[in-house]
Motif scaffolding. Sequence first.
Motif, PDB file in Angstrom:
ATOM      1  N   PHE A 195      42.553  42.810  45.094  1.00  0.00           N
ATOM      2  CA  PHE A 195      41.490  41.805  45.129  1.00  0.00           C
ATOM      3  C   PHE A 195      41.368  41.217  46.530  1.00  0.00           C
ATOM      4  O   PHE A 195      42.352  41.150  47.277  1.00  0.00           O
ATOM      5  CB  PHE A 195      41.779  40.671  44.141  1.00  0.00           C
ATOM      6  CG  PHE A 195      41.797  41.092  42.703  1.00  0.00           C
ATOM      7  CD1 PHE A 195      40.646  41.042  41.944  1.00  0.00           C
ATOM      8  CD2 PHE A 195      42.966  41.552  42.118  1.00  0.00           C
ATOM      9  CE1 PHE A 195      40.648  41.435  40.608  1.00  0.00           C
ATOM     10  CE2 PHE A 195      42.985  41.950  40.786  1.00  0.00           C
ATOM     11  CZ  PHE A 195      41.826  41.884  40.029  1.00  0.00           C
ATOM     12  N   ALA A 196      40.165  40.772  46.848  1.00  0.00           N
ATOM     13  CA  ALA A 196      39.927  39.984  48.060  1.00  0.00           C
ATOM     14  C   ALA A 196      38.659  39.182  47.822  1.00  0.00           C
ATOM     15  O   ALA A 196      37.715  39.667  47.181  1.00  0.00           O
ATOM     16  CB  ALA A 196      39.769  40.875  49.293  1.00  0.00           C
ATOM     17  N   ALA A 197      38.642  37.949  48.311  1.00  0.00           N
ATOM     18  CA  ALA A 197      37.500  37.047  48.090  1.00  0.00           C
ATOM     19  C   ALA A 197      37.159  36.915  46.610  1.00  0.00           C
ATOM     20  O   ALA A 197      36.002  36.735  46.239  1.00  0.00           O
ATOM     21  CB  ALA A 197      36.280  37.509  48.880  1.00  0.00           C
ATOM     22  N   GLY A 198      38.184  37.027  45.751  1.00  0.00           N
ATOM     23  CA  GLY A 198      37.977  36.885  44.316  1.00  0.00           C
ATOM     24  C   GLY A 198      37.361  38.084  43.647  1.00  0.00           C
ATOM     25  O   GLY A 198      37.025  38.032  42.457  1.00  0.00           O
ATOM     26  N   MET A 199      37.210  39.211  44.362  1.00  0.00           N
ATOM     27  CA  MET A 199      36.599  40.422  43.809  1.00  0.00           C
ATOM     28  C   MET A 199      37.615  41.545  43.731  1.00  0.00           C
ATOM     29  O   MET A 199      38.432  41.718  44.635  1.00  0.00           O
ATOM     30  CB  MET A 199      35.435  40.911  44.684  1.00  0.00           C
ATOM     31  CG  MET A 199      34.180  40.101  44.611  1.00  0.00           C
ATOM     32  SD  MET A 199      32.814  40.976  45.440  1.00  0.00           S
ATOM     33  CE  MET A 199      33.452  41.093  47.119  1.00  0.00           C
ATOM     34  N   GLU A 200      37.524  42.326  42.654  1.00  0.00           N
ATOM     35  CA  GLU A 200      38.326  43.541  42.570  1.00  0.00           C
ATOM     36  C   GLU A 200      37.729  44.588  43.505  1.00  0.00           C
ATOM     37  O   GLU A 200      36.537  44.850  43.476  1.00  0.00           O
ATOM     38  CB  GLU A 200      38.328  44.087  41.142  1.00  0.00           C
ATOM     39  CG  GLU A 200      39.071  45.410  41.004  1.00  0.00           C
ATOM     40  CD  GLU A 200      38.673  46.181  39.760  1.00  0.00           C
ATOM     41  OE1 GLU A 200      38.870  47.416  39.752  1.00  0.00           O
ATOM     42  OE2 GLU A 200      38.136  45.562  38.810  1.00  0.00           O
ATOM     43  N   ILE A 201      38.585  45.198  44.331  1.00  0.00           N
ATOM     44  CA  ILE A 201      38.097  46.256  45.216  1.00  0.00           C
ATOM     45  C   ILE A 201      38.795  47.590  44.976  1.00  0.00           C
ATOM     46  O   ILE A 201      38.326  48.626  45.446  1.00  0.00           O
ATOM     47  CB  ILE A 201      38.233  45.867  46.712  1.00  0.00           C
ATOM     48  CG1 ILE A 201      39.683  45.519  47.072  1.00  0.00           C
ATOM     49  CG2 ILE A 201      37.288  44.725  47.048  1.00  0.00           C
ATOM     50  CD1 ILE A 201      39.899  45.294  48.554  1.00  0.00           C
ATOM     51  N   ALA A 202      39.944  47.569  44.265  1.00  0.00           N
ATOM     52  CA  ALA A 202      40.660  48.828  44.035  1.00  0.00           C
ATOM     53  C   ALA A 202      41.459  48.729  42.744  1.00  0.00           C
ATOM     54  O   ALA A 202      41.873  47.645  42.324  1.00  0.00           O
ATOM     55  CB  ALA A 202      41.582  49.153  45.214  1.00  0.00           C
ATOM     56  N   ASN A 203      41.687  49.899  42.142  1.00  0.00           N
ATOM     57  CA  ASN A 203      42.420  50.008  40.891  1.00  0.00           C
ATOM     58  C   ASN A 203      43.271  51.273  40.978  1.00  0.00           C
ATOM     59  O   ASN A 203      42.788  52.309  41.442  1.00  0.00           O
ATOM     60  CB  ASN A 203      41.424  50.093  39.731  1.00  0.00           C
ATOM     61  CG  ASN A 203      42.098  50.118  38.378  1.00  0.00           C
ATOM     62  OD1 ASN A 203      43.210  49.621  38.214  1.00  0.00           O
ATOM     63  ND2 ASN A 203      41.433  50.704  37.393  1.00  0.00           N
TER      64      ASN A 203
END
Length: 512
Positions: free
Chosen positions: A409-417
């Motif tokens: 996560f970054a800036a409250g957003m999921e970016i990778a899984n």
Amino acid sequence: MQDREDSLVGSRIVKLERMREKGIDPYPPRYRRTAPAASAVAEFEAWESQAGDDSESNPSPEHALAGRVVSMRVMGRAAFLDIRDGSGAVQAMFRQNVLGDGYELLKDLDLGDFIGVAGRMLRTRTGEVTIEAQDVTVLAKGMRPLPEKFHGLRDVEIRYRQRYLDLIADPEVMEAFAQRSRVINSIRRFLDGRGFLEVDTPILVPVAAGAHARPFDTHHNALNQRLYLRIATELYLKRLIVGGFDKVYEIGRVFRNEGIDQDHNPEFTLLESYEAYADYNDVMTMVEGMVSTAALDARGTMSIPYGDEIIDFTPPWPRLQLNEELYRRSGVDIDEYLEDEALVRKVSQLGIEVGIRESRGRLIDKLVSTFVEPNLVQPTFLLDYPEDMSPLAKAKPGAPGYVERFEAFAAGMEIANSYTELNDPAVQRERFEAQESIRERYQDEEVDRLDEDFLTALEYGMPPTGGLGVGIDRLVMLLTGQASIRDVLLFPQMRSRRDDQGDTASEESDAI
């Protein structure tokens, strides 16, 4: 307003016909420019620094430049036009004593027209690098007026539906999409440099599996078969690991029949990679390196302004246990709520809207989305998810009910899984069957689907594997400082201008 636009279009039609009467082709088939505008300016500045006072024996460069007219300043017997191509803008100087009868062409030019200008480069008294026009060629007559720069482009209807106008009016928008390209190219170089092979997998699939999402479906006439647009590339890429490739990846479009908001679009670009003999710890290290490298390549720094924050992508990133972080921020110990009904009551007490029947995995996801994700501003890995949420991930040794999975996560957003991939075919079948049971019990839920062909592939043996999915659009949002996914998609999905009854759709519905 429409009457004024019709009048402007009418004026351009008159000018177009006047050009044709003079024997000018307003849409010629070709024009041989010698350089992009930015290169011509750089060449002149290099000449200028070397020529000194010896400009007579070493004259300035000559060029044939081309671009769109974005400003015009006519002053009697001289005029200055700014023309812009994909590299930038350059000023062109038109003088009546140089062009002769060709100077009359100015009367038929408008903002938005494409022209070619041939002549020698110089620097004006005001210090601006300029091409002095000795020959002018009309390349394409624009028949519609450009929008007002500071008014029309605040309308999202124009910015997103007619992206070409947004690009014309705002060079910063064009630069954001150039940065997007640099991010994707950086990721490709990073993975290629580590021995990954880029591959293509099917977009039309018989089973929409590999993620918790509702698919789009279609019908193939020749096969008389129902097919789906893929929601992920995972199961096909893992088939390639079974087949003997050690490292594969794909960057491509996936499609999910879901809502539209600031960080969701029904079609988006997804990177998925799979590496044999690796686990989710290896993938974490790779993600840190890949994203920080992309930040450097696209922006020249690992510290990126985003809203009121500076997001620092410098490795290493913090690693937090999901259950511990959730308990710290919400007071909920998910290990005390192993039954769906008990967790429904607890989640409801916390003010989170829940349906009468929702699965434990979906409820935990709501808790994490509410209490944890918004607080993960700096790049952070959230580790070890409940098995209920992760049917394709391998169980974590010594932690019953949990799997080896992280989300970044970054800036409250999921970016990778990422998972340490489940490679036991019997256990994978049990997980898929459990998902199908959830689907039958909670018909509204998005669950993973059972794919028999993938299970057959697993039965031939898949080595221990670390898998990764990265939402390219969200990553580009972060690396370019854009608040909405629509600002990093050239053509985001929009509601049709007319609904099914033929009535005009409201503009408010597009302003998401």
